[in-house]
Write an enzyme that holds these catalytic residues in place. Structure first.
Site, short mmCIF file in Angstrom:
data_model
loop_
_atom_site.label_atom_id
_atom_site.label_comp_id
_atom_site.label_asym_id
_atom_site.label_seq_id
_atom_site.Cartn_x
_atom_site.Cartn_y
_atom_site.Cartn_z
N HIS A 7 0.83 -1.21 0.00
CA HIS A 7 0.00 0.00 0.00
C HIS A 7 0.86 1.26 0.00
O HIS A 7 2.04 1.21 0.31
CB HIS A 7 -0.98 0.03 1.19
CG HIS A 7 -0.34 0.11 2.53
ND1 HIS A 7 -0.05 -1.00 3.29
CD2 HIS A 7 0.06 1.17 3.28
CE1 HIS A 7 0.49 -0.63 4.44
NE2 HIS A 7 0.58 0.69 4.46
N HIS A 79 4.08 7.13 3.72
CA HIS A 79 5.02 6.01 3.56
C HIS A 79 4.52 5.06 2.48
O HIS A 79 3.38 5.15 2.05
CB HIS A 79 5.24 5.26 4.88
CG HIS A 79 4.06 4.50 5.39
ND1 HIS A 79 3.16 5.03 6.28
CD2 HIS A 79 3.63 3.23 5.15
CE1 HIS A 79 2.23 4.13 6.57
NE2 HIS A 79 2.49 3.03 5.89
N GLU A 130 7.68 0.95 5.09
CA GLU A 130 7.12 -0.05 6.00
C GLU A 130 7.29 -1.41 5.35
O GLU A 130 7.10 -1.56 4.14
CB GLU A 130 5.63 0.22 6.23
CG GLU A 130 4.96 -0.80 7.13
CD GLU A 130 3.46 -0.56 7.31
OE1 GLU A 130 2.90 -1.12 8.26
OE2 GLU A 130 2.85 0.18 6.50
#
Length: 134
Positions: A7, A79, A130
């Protein structure tokens, strides 16, 4: 080591307005808000054919997203998240290569109920990364 893009996370000052924009203007499939107190955020996931968008909004005192929105009042990309098969092996390999893992260095459970880690943006061309174990 890294797998597919899981994502792209966008910090937003108004979670409901952002969700409505994706739902009504872009015709996207928009999920329900989820509070993630361990991460200091409320999230809404938007499902796309090839990935997801994660809308982030501050939750509670000391939310890291609150600081981001102070610097970027209109919001913005916060992010990107990549999938990894073994988060501990990925962490160890990255640390050996000189990358900095944020926080304690131990995975936390993320919004998808899976272990996640964050990597310092200065080690990745200014982008907070991440990693999520799949």
């Amino acid at each position: 080591m890294i797998g597919r893009l899981n994502h792209v996370a966008i910090a937003v000052p108004d979670l409901e307005a952002a969700a409505a924009q994706y739902r009504n203007t872009l015709g996207a499939e928009v999920g329900a808000p989820q509070d993630e107190p361990d991460h200091g955020v409320t999230v809404i996931f938007i499902t796309l054919p090839n990935t997801k968008i994660e809308l982030l909004h501050p939750l509670g005192e000391g939310s890291p997203i609150a600081g981001f929105l102070e610097k970027n009042p209109a919001g913005g990309i916060h992010h990107i998240c990549y999938e990894v098969e073994d988060i501990l092996a990925a962490r160890d390999r990255l640390k050996e290569a000189g990358a900095r893992v944020l926080g304690s260095g131990e995975p936390k459970i993320g919004a998808h109920g899976k272990p996640v880690l964050f990597l310092h943006p200065k080690d990745f061309n200014g982008c907070l990364v991440e990693l999520e174990q799949v």
